[in-house]
Each structure stands twice: as C-alpha cells, then as structure tokens.
Design an enzyme around this catalytic site. Structure first.
Site, mmCIF file in Angstrom:
data_model
loop_
_atom_site.group_PDB
_atom_site.id
_atom_site.type_symbol
_atom_site.label_atom_id
_atom_site.label_comp_id
_atom_site.label_asym_id
_atom_site.label_seq_id
_atom_site.Cartn_x
_atom_site.Cartn_y
_atom_site.Cartn_z
ATOM 1 N N CYS A 1 0.786 -1.249 0.000
ATOM 2 C CA CYS A 1 0.000 0.000 0.000
ATOM 3 C C CYS A 1 0.808 1.283 0.000
ATOM 4 O O CYS A 1 0.736 2.082 -0.933
ATOM 5 C CB CYS A 1 -0.889 0.037 1.232
ATOM 6 S SG CYS A 1 -2.069 -1.293 1.328
ATOM 7 N N HIS B 1 -2.795 6.684 4.228
ATOM 8 C CA HIS B 1 -1.660 5.784 4.479
ATOM 9 C C HIS B 1 -0.303 6.357 4.066
ATOM 10 O O HIS B 1 0.604 5.617 3.689
ATOM 11 C CB HIS B 1 -1.886 4.418 3.792
ATOM 12 C CG HIS B 1 -1.309 3.288 4.608
ATOM 13 N ND1 HIS B 1 -1.317 1.971 4.193
ATOM 14 C CD2 HIS B 1 -0.692 3.297 5.818
ATOM 15 C CE1 HIS B 1 -0.733 1.220 5.104
ATOM 16 N NE2 HIS B 1 -0.350 2.005 6.092
#
Ligand SMILES: *[C@@H]1O[C@H](CO)[C@@H](O)[C@H](O)[C@H]1NC(C)=O
Ligand SMILES: *[C@@H]1O[C@H](CO)[C@@H](O)[C@H](O)[C@H]1NC(C)=O
Ligand SMILES: *[C@@H]1O[C@H](CO)[C@@H](O)[C@H](O)[C@H]1NC(C)=O
Ligand SMILES: *[C@@H]1O[C@H](CO)[C@@H](O)[C@H](O)[C@H]1NC(C)=O
Ligand SMILES: *[C@@H]1O[C@H](CO)[C@@H](O)[C@H](O)[C@H]1NC(C)=O
Ligand SMILES: *[C@@H]1O[C@H](CO)[C@@H](O)[C@H](O)[C@H]1NC(C)=O
Ligand SMILES: *[C@@H]1O[C@H](CO)[C@@H](O)[C@H](O)[C@H]1NC(C)=O
Length: 444
Positions: A70, A126
C-alpha cells in the site's frame, strides 16, 4: 543510467506541459489489494460489469505496474518518485510509526491545485499522520474524508494495532465517529456529494482511494448472494466486496453524467498492488501475491477512460510499459500544470503513448531495493550489487529479482487455482532458497 533517464524525463515533461490546453476533470480511483484475476475482462468469475464497460470503452493497460504494498504505491502516485528516493522502500507506515511521505517535493494534488484545480480526497491515505503537515489537507487537498491508516473495520472504522484500538476516520481535520454504514457506500455518497455540489468554477480532481477490497472480509450480504456457488468462504465474500465496488463506480459515473461533466472527465482506475490470496484475492495466471516482487505482486489492473482518448485507441489494449509513478507527470501535463519545483521524477509523461502517438519511453522499472529486508543466500558476485539484497528490476522484456522475492510469512504456502476458488499447498515454496531469480515476461 538513471540520471540519463531523469534528464530525459525532465525534458520530455517540459515540452508536453507547454503544449497542453485541455483542463479535464480528473477522477482517480484506487482499489486496494485488488487482484489481477478479479476483474471481469481478465476472465474472473467475479462480475464487474461497470469496470468492464468502462475499460472496454477506454484503454486497458496490460503492461502496467504498481508496487507490491500500500504505502509504496500511494507514495509513488502522489510524488511521481520511486520509494528508494523517499525512504519508504521497506514497508508500509504502521499506525504508531512517526513516518510519512517526505515534505520536500510537491504532491500530485499540490500540482493540480497549482494548475487551478479544486482537489478532493476520499478514502485511505496511508502516507503518514504523526504531524499535521503530513495529512492530506496539508498535501494539496482542499478537502479530505476518510481514514489515515492501512486497514480497519468497514462498518465501525475501528482499527486495532498492537495494544491500541480506536476509530480512524476524519472529515478534513476533524475526527468523526461515523459508524454503521459500509465504507464503500459512505465514500460513494461523499464523492457524489462533491459532484452534485460542483459549482463549475474550477476543474475537479477527485482521488478516491477505496477501502475495497482489502481485508477484513466484510460486505453487506446482498452482495455475496450472486456468489453462493463459490465454495471458498474468503473468495465468496471478497467477490461480494468487488461487486459493491463495481456498483460504486457505476453510481459515481452516473452522477458525473447527471451533472453534465462526464464528457469532460478522465477516469483512471488502478489497483494499489496484487491480490492478497489468503484474503480472497487471485492473481492468476501471474505468480505471487501482494507483498511479493513476483508479477502477481506488482503487475496491476489498470485502465483509463476518457473522451479525450484518440479514437484509434478506444477499446484497445496497451502493452506499453507503464508504472504508477507515470501518472504524476501525465496528469499534471494533461491538466496544463507545471512540474517546476519537484525533486527529480521517476515517472514519465505517458499521454502520447496512451494516445497511440508513440511507443513508451519507459524501458525499465526499478521495482525496489530494500537493504533492510532480511538478506537471502550469499552474494553471488564480488565487487558489484549484493544479490542477497531484496530487489527487483525490470528492463524491457526481462526482470531480475535478487534476495527474497516474497515475505517469509508465506514461505511454506502455495495457492493452487482450483475450480472457482483455490487451495493451499503447504509443501512447496521455501522463500529463503532464492538468491536470485530471473523471470522472462511474455509481452505480446
Ligand atoms: C462511535 O459510535 C458508536 C455507535 O454510536 C458507539 O458505540 C461508539 O462507542 C462510538 N465510539 C467512540 C470512540 O465514540
Ligand atoms: C448505488 O446506488 C443505488 C441506487 O441509489 C443504491 O441502492 C446503492 O446502495 C448504491 N451503491 C453504492 C455502492 O453506493
Ligand atoms: C459536454 O456536454 C455538454 C452538454 O451536453 C456540452 O455543452 C459540452 O461542450 C461537452 N463538452 C465536451 C468536452 O465535449
Ligand atoms: C519555477 O519555480 C521557481 C521557484 O519557485 C521560479 O523562480 C521559476 O520562475 C519557476 N519557473 C517556471 C518555468 O515556472
Ligand atoms: C492517434 O492514433 C494514431 C494511430 O495510432 C496516431 O498516428 C496519431 O498520432 C494519434 N493522434 C494523437 C492526437 O495522438
Ligand atoms: C568473493 O570474495 C570472497 C572473499 O575474498 C571469496 O571468499 C569468494 O570466493 C569470492 N566470491 C566470488 C564469487 O568470487
Ligand atoms: C503440493 O506440492 C507437493 C510437492 O510439490 C506435491 O507432491 C503435491 O501433489 C501438491 N499438492 C497438491 C494438492 O497439488
């Protein structure tokens, strides 16, 4: 060699920027942990009528690469730079980690805002949150609605990490406890709301980073009903999650149509990495999975839909090598923006390639070099690159992987496709046996 490439990238980008006059709306949809075999047009048993239709009207990117996890992919999308240049080459940013995408180079959102766009982010960030400076609203987004860590409960927004648990959800800077609604629906409503309130004064940039279809495996039951025949429970729920995401994209495109701006919108759809096979994803026929440097980890699902596409490429497949860093210069130049002020980019402006006017300038992709990862085997050569370091490089039709291509947590498992699901074979791979792997990539 990379410096020659950098100079070339800089020159090409500069030329394109000055020649662009269009200001399309840009909708960038990033799916999470969405596997190669999980979209209808790759032959999946999962039904994705909306994504298929959009991809078949647009251009399918079949030699398109992302990073295996990610944070790295998101950092490269936002910065246009490889993760070896941002210190993010080792892992994701964990919830308690004081780390973030460095502030020393502007983000894609900064650049689009500078080009006159109204910029909005919905979904998973993130890219750091330990200081306000690292939050989306400090990184070029006018508004933000979503969560800051890597995963959470789809209904309660609760995230537990080590001994900490809490709700991870923000409306701009404000923590909110917006419990109950499935995140795919919540994010879709938010995006539709942005579209319906569009006042026409500036072009729109919406970065929609879905929670779908990352674990935990959760979806309202109506979405899994069409998949009752899938025996594997993980795959069945995952299929329902994909269907919900497909429906979300349908609703959003309908809202753009209703608002009369669909014909002026560029939609990019991309996964952030390969499917997580233990949580229902499937990357067949590619080897490997999320986390791995094998194709299944990095060879991503991606397509572009746009009225501005050359008629000769609409409905076709691109086999030009393309990487997630390329969106930065490609979209900034399409937006008529400037790349001035960025640190050297690894991304290449691919618009003329996407449009069928020339072959890709990209001949290589540095998938990663991670000296912190546990070394694997002994160096094969002296006086040159240490082959025990985890790294992978793509050069034209060849790829070299050194060190450990996979995460050792999977070292004794292999998934075997079987019927509509797959089964685990517990006896095959021992990851630490690979000092170096070469992999030939067939490109038709
Ligand atoms: C969030 O809302 C839910 C439902 O109203 C409630 O049960 C929960 O305690 C709340 N959490 C926080 C941190 O306020
Ligand atoms: C899409 O719109 C339909 C009709 O309004 C609604 O029932 C459905 O929940 C929406 N789906 C998503 C994922 O937002
Ligand atoms: C999009 O459609 C609107 C309304 O039909 C029209 O006014 C506009 O010129 C169109 N824009 C493009 C780029 O085709
Ligand atoms: C680039 O940015 C610098 C510093 O912000 C500025 O001085 C320069 O004029 C800019 N160049 C262009 C071509 O916009
Ligand atoms: C459209 O595609 C054709 C054929 O691939 C190419 O020759 C032409 O240059 C492209 N046009 C534009 C505007 O990119
Ligand atoms: C590399 O150098 C070490 C130490 O001098 C030596 O033992 C080893 O055989 C060398 N390996 C190769 C592949 O030349
Ligand atoms: C699992 O791998 C072993 C070793 O290669 C092989 O003998 C066995 O048949 C495999 N199991 C299945 C179910 O394919």
């Amino acid at each position: 060699m990379s410096c020659v490439l950098c100079v070339l990238v800089g020159m090409v980008s500069f030329l394109f920027v000055t020649g662009t006059e269009a200001t399309p709306h840009i909708l960038f949809v990033l799916a999470d942990d969405y596997g190669y075999h999980d979209i209808g047009y790759h032959g999946s048993e999962i039904k994705t009528p909306t994504l298929d239709k959009l991809a078949l009207e647009g251009l399918r990117l079949e030699n398109y690469y992302v990073q295996p996890i990610c944070t790295p992919t998101r950092s490269q999308l936002m910065s246009g730079r490889y993760q070896i240049h941002t210190g993010l080459q080792h892992d994701i940013i964990w919830p308690t980690q004081p780390n973030g995408l460095p502030l020393n180079s502007p983000t894609l959102a900064d650049k689009l805002r500078e080009a006159g766009y109204s910029t909005h982010m919905v979904g998973k960030w993130h890219l750091g949150m330990y200081k306000k400076d690292y939050l989306p609203t400090s990184r070029g987004f006018d508004t933000y609605f979503g969560y800051l860590t890597g995963s959470e409960d789809y209904f309660t927004r609760n995230r537990c990490y080590e001994s900490y648990c809490g709700v991870d959800f923000r409306d701009n800077l404000e923590p909110v406890n917006q419990t109950g609604e499935y995140s795919t629906h919540l994010f879709t409503e938010k995006v539709i709301n942005l579209i319906q309130n569009y006042d026409g004064s500036k072009p729109l940039f919406i970065y929609l980073a879905f929670q779908s279809v990352h674990s935990p495996l959760q979806v309202p039951e109506t979405y899994t009903q069409p998949y009752r025949h899938i025996k594997d429970q993980h795959r069945r729920i995952y299929a329902g999650m994909v269907s919900a995401m497909d429906e979300a994209v349908r609703n959003i495109t309908e809202a753009l149509q209703a608002e009369g701006i669909w014909n002026n919108t560029i939609l990019v759809f991309s996964t952030d990495n390969g499917g997580e096979i233990l949580d229902g994803g499937n990357n067949w026929p590619l080897r490997g999975w999320k986390h791995s440097l094998w194709e299944g980890g990095v060879h991503g699902v991606g397509f572009i839909h746009s009225p501005f596409l050359n008629d000769t490429v609409k409905g076709t497949v691109s086999r030009d090598l393309m990487h997630v860093t390329d969106w930065f210069p490609t979209l900034v130049s399409l937006a008529g923006g400037s790349l001035n002020g960025t640190l050297p980019l690894d991304g290449i402006d691919q618009w003329e390639t996407i449009n069928g006017a020339k072959i890709s300038l990209r001949k290589e992709i540095l998938h990663n070099i991670d000296p912190l990862f546990k070394r694997s085997g002994k160096p094969i050569y002296n006086g040159t690159f240490d082959t025990s370091v985890r790294a992978a490089l793509r050069a034209e039709d060849w790829k070299i992987i050194t060190g450990n291509p996979v995460e050792c947590m999977y070292n004794s498992m292999l998934l075997l496709p079987s019927g509509n699901g797959y089964q685990l074979n517990a006896s095959i791979i021992v990851c630490c046996l690979y000092p170096m792997v070469t992999e030939y990539l067939e490109i038709n």
